[in-house]
Design a protein around this motif. Structure first.
Motif, PDB file in Angstrom:
ATOM      1  N   ARG A   1       0.764  -0.952   0.012  1.00  0.00           N
ATOM      2  CA  ARG A   1       0.020   0.116   0.002  1.00  0.00           C
ATOM      3  C   ARG A   1       0.892   1.368   0.006  1.00  0.00           C
ATOM      4  NH1 ARG A   1      -2.956  -1.581   3.749  1.00  0.00           N
ATOM      5  NH2 ARG A   1      -1.865  -0.444   5.445  1.00  0.00           N
ATOM      6  N   GLU A   2       2.146   1.138   0.932  1.00  0.00           N
ATOM      7  CA  GLU A   2       2.945   2.243   0.984  1.00  0.00           C
ATOM      8  C   GLU A   2       3.551   2.845  -0.453  1.00  0.00           C
ATOM      9  OE1 GLU A   2       4.889   5.414   2.848  1.00  0.00           O
ATOM     10  OE2 GLU A   2       3.001   4.390   3.432  1.00  0.00           O
ATOM     11  N   ILE A   3       3.843   1.454  -1.289  1.00  0.00           N
ATOM     12  CA  ILE A   3       4.689   1.809  -2.421  1.00  0.00           C
ATOM     13  C   ILE A   3       3.517   2.391  -3.448  1.00  0.00           C
ATOM     14  CG2 ILE A   3       5.303   0.264  -4.498  1.00  0.00           C
ATOM     15  CD1 ILE A   3       6.468  -1.482  -2.323  1.00  0.00           C
ATOM     16  N   LEU A   4       2.300   1.936  -3.415  1.00  0.00           N
ATOM     17  CA  LEU A   4       1.337   2.375  -4.619  1.00  0.00           C
ATOM     18  C   LEU A   4       1.025   4.047  -3.975  1.00  0.00           C
ATOM     19  CD1 LEU A   4      -1.337  -0.299  -4.745  1.00  0.00           C
ATOM     20  CD2 LEU A   4       0.013   0.514  -6.449  1.00  0.00           C
ATOM     21  N   GLU A   5       1.019   4.136  -2.841  1.00  0.00           N
ATOM     22  CA  GLU A   5       0.585   5.649  -2.354  1.00  0.00           C
ATOM     23  C   GLU A   5       1.716   6.711  -2.563  1.00  0.00           C
ATOM     24  OE1 GLU A   5      -0.545   5.479   1.845  1.00  0.00           O
ATOM     25  OE2 GLU A   5      -2.502   4.470   1.381  1.00  0.00           O
ATOM     26  N   GLN A   6       3.008   6.170  -2.380  1.00  0.00           N
ATOM     27  CA  GLN A   6       4.016   7.137  -2.635  1.00  0.00           C
ATOM     28  C   GLN A   6       4.272   7.282  -4.106  1.00  0.00           C
ATOM     29  OE1 GLN A   6       5.739   8.875  -0.478  1.00  0.00           O
ATOM     30  NE2 GLN A   6       4.539   7.832   1.386  1.00  0.00           N
ATOM     31  N   ALA A   7       4.302   6.278  -5.023  1.00  0.00           N
ATOM     32  CA  ALA A   7       4.325   6.447  -6.284  1.00  0.00           C
ATOM     33  C   ALA A   7       3.241   7.309  -7.192  1.00  0.00           C
ATOM     34  CB  ALA A   7       4.344   5.211  -7.048  1.00  0.00           C
ATOM     35  N   GLN A   8       1.973   7.096  -6.263  1.00  0.00           N
ATOM     36  CA  GLN A   8       0.968   8.030  -6.683  1.00  0.00           C
ATOM     37  C   GLN A   8       1.163   9.475  -6.486  1.00  0.00           C
ATOM     38  OE1 GLN A   8      -2.492   5.595  -5.790  1.00  0.00           O
ATOM     39  NE2 GLN A   8      -2.109   4.267  -7.299  1.00  0.00           N
ATOM     40  N   GLN A   9       1.414   9.611  -5.281  1.00  0.00           N
ATOM     41  CA  GLN A   9       1.474  11.039  -4.737  1.00  0.00           C
ATOM     42  C   GLN A   9       2.611  11.733  -5.583  1.00  0.00           C
ATOM     43  OE1 GLN A   9       2.094  11.013  -0.387  1.00  0.00           O
ATOM     44  NE2 GLN A   9       0.419  10.044  -0.023  1.00  0.00           N
ATOM     45  N   LEU A  10       3.581  11.062  -5.699  1.00  0.00           N
ATOM     46  CA  LEU A  10       4.768  11.763  -6.308  1.00  0.00           C
ATOM     47  C   LEU A  10       4.854  11.707  -8.047  1.00  0.00           C
ATOM     48  CD1 LEU A  10       7.673  10.002  -4.384  1.00  0.00           C
ATOM     49  CD2 LEU A  10       7.020  12.482  -4.361  1.00  0.00           C
ATOM     50  N   LYS A  11       3.214  11.351  -8.404  1.00  0.00           N
ATOM     51  CA  LYS A  11       3.104  11.087  -9.784  1.00  0.00           C
ATOM     52  C   LYS A  11       4.137  10.382 -10.711  1.00  0.00           C
ATOM     53  CE  LYS A  11       0.501  15.741  -9.731  1.00  0.00           C
ATOM     54  NZ  LYS A  11       0.478  15.612  -8.424  1.00  0.00           N
ATOM     55  N   LEU A  12       4.551   9.231 -10.029  1.00  0.00           N
ATOM     56  CA  LEU A  12       5.498   8.530 -11.009  1.00  0.00           C
ATOM     57  C   LEU A  12       4.692   7.417 -11.512  1.00  0.00           C
ATOM     58  CD1 LEU A  12       7.990   7.865  -7.884  1.00  0.00           C
ATOM     59  CD2 LEU A  12       8.465   9.355 -10.044  1.00  0.00           C
ATOM     60  N   THR A  13       5.071   7.026 -12.756  1.00  0.00           N
ATOM     61  CA  THR A  13       4.516   5.729 -13.546  1.00  0.00           C
ATOM     62  C   THR A  13       5.469   4.585 -13.486  1.00  0.00           C
ATOM     63  OG1 THR A  13       5.382   6.610 -15.484  1.00  0.00           O
ATOM     64  CG2 THR A  13       3.369   7.412 -15.077  1.00  0.00           C
ATOM     65  N   GLY A  14       4.764   3.338 -13.712  1.00  0.00           N
ATOM     66  CA  GLY A  14       5.561   2.071 -13.517  1.00  0.00           C
ATOM     67  C   GLY A  14       4.732   0.930 -13.018  1.00  0.00           C
ATOM     68  N   PHE A  15       5.405   0.337 -12.196  1.00  0.00           N
ATOM     69  CA  PHE A  15       4.571  -1.024 -11.537  1.00  0.00           C
ATOM     70  C   PHE A  15       5.328  -1.593 -10.511  1.00  0.00           C
ATOM     71  CE2 PHE A  15       7.607  -2.913 -14.378  1.00  0.00           C
ATOM     72  CZ  PHE A  15       7.949  -4.224 -13.587  1.00  0.00           C
ATOM     73  N   CYS A  16       4.463  -2.294  -9.518  1.00  0.00           N
ATOM     74  CA  CYS A  16       5.042  -3.077  -8.681  1.00  0.00           C
ATOM     75  C   CYS A  16       4.442  -4.456  -8.557  1.00  0.00           C
ATOM     76  CB  CYS A  16       4.584  -2.469  -7.090  1.00  0.00           C
ATOM     77  SG  CYS A  16       5.080  -3.553  -5.879  1.00  0.00           S
TER      78      CYS A  16
ATOM     79  N   ILE B   1       9.477  -6.788  -7.407  1.00  0.00           N
ATOM     80  CA  ILE B   1      10.076  -5.873  -8.537  1.00  0.00           C
ATOM     81  C   ILE B   1       9.475  -4.647  -8.572  1.00  0.00           C
ATOM     82  CG2 ILE B   1      10.821  -5.688 -10.926  1.00  0.00           C
ATOM     83  CD1 ILE B   1      11.042  -8.892 -11.091  1.00  0.00           C
ATOM     84  N   ILE B   2      10.076  -3.632  -8.545  1.00  0.00           N
ATOM     85  CA  ILE B   2       9.507  -2.252  -8.764  1.00  0.00           C
ATOM     86  C   ILE B   2      10.160  -1.411  -9.940  1.00  0.00           C
ATOM     87  CG2 ILE B   2       8.655   0.034  -7.507  1.00  0.00           C
ATOM     88  CD1 ILE B   2       9.222  -1.537  -4.809  1.00  0.00           C
ATOM     89  N   CYS B   3       9.426  -0.841 -10.778  1.00  0.00           N
ATOM     90  CA  CYS B   3       9.685   0.143 -11.630  1.00  0.00           C
ATOM     91  C   CYS B   3       9.140   1.544 -11.559  1.00  0.00           C
ATOM     92  CB  CYS B   3       9.694  -0.268 -13.158  1.00  0.00           C
ATOM     93  SG  CYS B   3      10.113   0.860 -14.317  1.00  0.00           S
ATOM     94  N   VAL B   4       9.916   2.586 -11.289  1.00  0.00           N
ATOM     95  CA  VAL B   4       9.224   3.939 -11.170  1.00  0.00           C
ATOM     96  C   VAL B   4       9.837   4.696 -12.165  1.00  0.00           C
ATOM     97  CG1 VAL B   4       8.245   3.708  -8.772  1.00  0.00           C
ATOM     98  CG2 VAL B   4      10.525   4.535  -9.158  1.00  0.00           C
ATOM     99  N   GLU B   5       9.179   5.829 -12.826  1.00  0.00           N
ATOM    100  CA  GLU B   5       9.913   6.677 -13.674  1.00  0.00           C
ATOM    101  C   GLU B   5       9.233   8.066 -13.578  1.00  0.00           C
ATOM    102  OE1 GLU B   5       9.101   4.800 -17.393  1.00  0.00           O
ATOM    103  OE2 GLU B   5       7.015   5.182 -17.592  1.00  0.00           O
ATOM    104  N   GLY B   6       9.921   8.929 -13.750  1.00  0.00           N
ATOM    105  CA  GLY B   6       9.353  10.351 -13.446  1.00  0.00           C
ATOM    106  C   GLY B   6      10.440  11.471 -13.499  1.00  0.00           C
ATOM    107  N   LEU B   7      10.301  12.449 -12.732  1.00  0.00           N
ATOM    108  CA  LEU B   7      11.242  13.675 -12.613  1.00  0.00           C
ATOM    109  C   LEU B   7      12.085  12.973 -11.393  1.00  0.00           C
ATOM    110  CD1 LEU B   7       9.114  16.786 -12.140  1.00  0.00           C
ATOM    111  CD2 LEU B   7      10.463  16.150 -14.254  1.00  0.00           C
ATOM    112  N   LYS B   8      13.336  13.231 -11.813  1.00  0.00           N
ATOM    113  CA  LYS B   8      14.542  12.722 -11.003  1.00  0.00           C
ATOM    114  C   LYS B   8      14.458  12.902  -9.459  1.00  0.00           C
ATOM    115  CE  LYS B   8      19.845  12.908 -10.274  1.00  0.00           C
ATOM    116  NZ  LYS B   8      20.693  13.207 -10.698  1.00  0.00           N
TER     117      LYS B   8
END
Length: 299
Positions: free
Chosen positions: A186-201, A208-215
């Motif tokens: 849940r934390e992974i999903l929430e943090q990725a969405q709050q930071l406006k990152l795309t990818g998957f867990c 395996i986690i992939c996040v992409e967005g502003l550095k």
């Protein structure tokens, strides 16, 4: 900070410092003629070795050195400064010093060097590749026109360099021994969405986690996630790019951030049972087939 988190933090530092020691050893063997390489504080080598061996618990000094080459009768200085988390988490700072390069071209050349570094493979040290590239391109640096590869946008009020508008982007590939805890997921999903990152867990074993967005956002995500309690979590690959803001969405390989169970049913109870063929198809679909080697050791 828990003892486990401290251990993970130290492990990342250890890996980066070890890679820096290996790289400076390689560079010293290649640029072995007198005056070709200069380490500004030779004590940093012994400090790093003591840190790696456990004799020192903290390090403050950084690897700071220059590689020199000659162009005609002039000596060219490539100044290299490595932050502690280079190459895995931070970029090297590489600056060119030479009287041969007019001041009005220095900014253009520095931008080219930074772009080359952004595109480099960050899983290993890349300074040797940067030095070779600078040597190969040096004549072009001298002869290129001041705006030859800078897009100039004419504005009624001012002239802006397109290079100044570009943003730093990152794609992080994170590998964990397992991701099972519901609150972690849940934390992974929430943090990725709050930071406006795309990818998957992909939960289960391995995780395996992939996040992409502003550095700045991907780095914040990694800082938060790695601070959670893990049996083992590592940053497998960092992909860095610099793009114009209008090219960001085109650069992304995922449209949003989702949890992917990678099984036929996609049921919560089946989270540990990953169908490898489905995962491979998923990676290929998103033009990420190259990561198979990094994650699993095969193409």
């Amino acid at each position: 900070m828990s003892s486990e988190t401290l251990d993970e933090h130290r492990q990342i530092y250890l890996e980066c410092i070890q890679k820096q020691l290996e790289e400076i050893d390689l560079l010293s063997s290649i640029f072995c003629n007198p005056g070709e390489i200069h380490i500004y504080d030779p004590n940093v080598i012994s400090d790093f070795n003591e840190y790696v061996s456990g004799q020192m618990s903290d390090i403050r000094s950084e690897m700071d050195f220059s590689v020199y080459f000659e162009h005609g009768r002039e000596k060219v200085n490539i100044r290299i400064q490595l932050p502690h988390l280079y190459p895995l988490m931070e970029n090297a700072k590489v600056t060119l010093f030479t009287p041969l390069l007019p001041k009005d071209k220095e900014r253009n050349v520095q931008h080219k060097i930074e772009s080359f570094i952004d595109a480099s493979d960050k899983s290993e040290g890349y300074i040797y590749q940067v030095v070779l590239w600078i040597q190969d391109e040096f004549e072009n640096f001298l002869t290129a026109s001041n705006t030859s590869d800078l897009d100039v946008v004419i504005n009624p009020d001012k002239v802006e360099l397109e290079s100044e508008k570009k943003v730093d982007l990152e794609r992080l590939w994170i590998y964990s021994h397992h991701i099972k805890s519901k609150w972690k997921r849940r934390e992974i999903l929430e943090q990725a969405q709050q930071l406006k990152l795309t990818g998957f867990c992909k939960p289960g074993k391995p995780g395996i986690i992939c996040v992409e967005g502003l550095k700045e956002d991907t780095q914040e995500f990694w800082r938060i996630i790695r601070s959670l309690q893990w049996q083992r979590i590592t940053l497998k690959l960092v992909e860095s790019r610099r793009k114009s803001p209008d090219k960001v969405e085109e650069w992304r390989r995922f449209q949003d951030f989702r949890e992917k169970l990678m099984n036929d049913t996609e049921l919560e109870t089946e989270a540990e049972k990953m169908d490898m063929s489905l995962f491979m198809k998923f990676l290929d679909k998103h033009r990420c087939g190259y990561i198979k080697q990094e994650l699993f050791g095969f193409n």
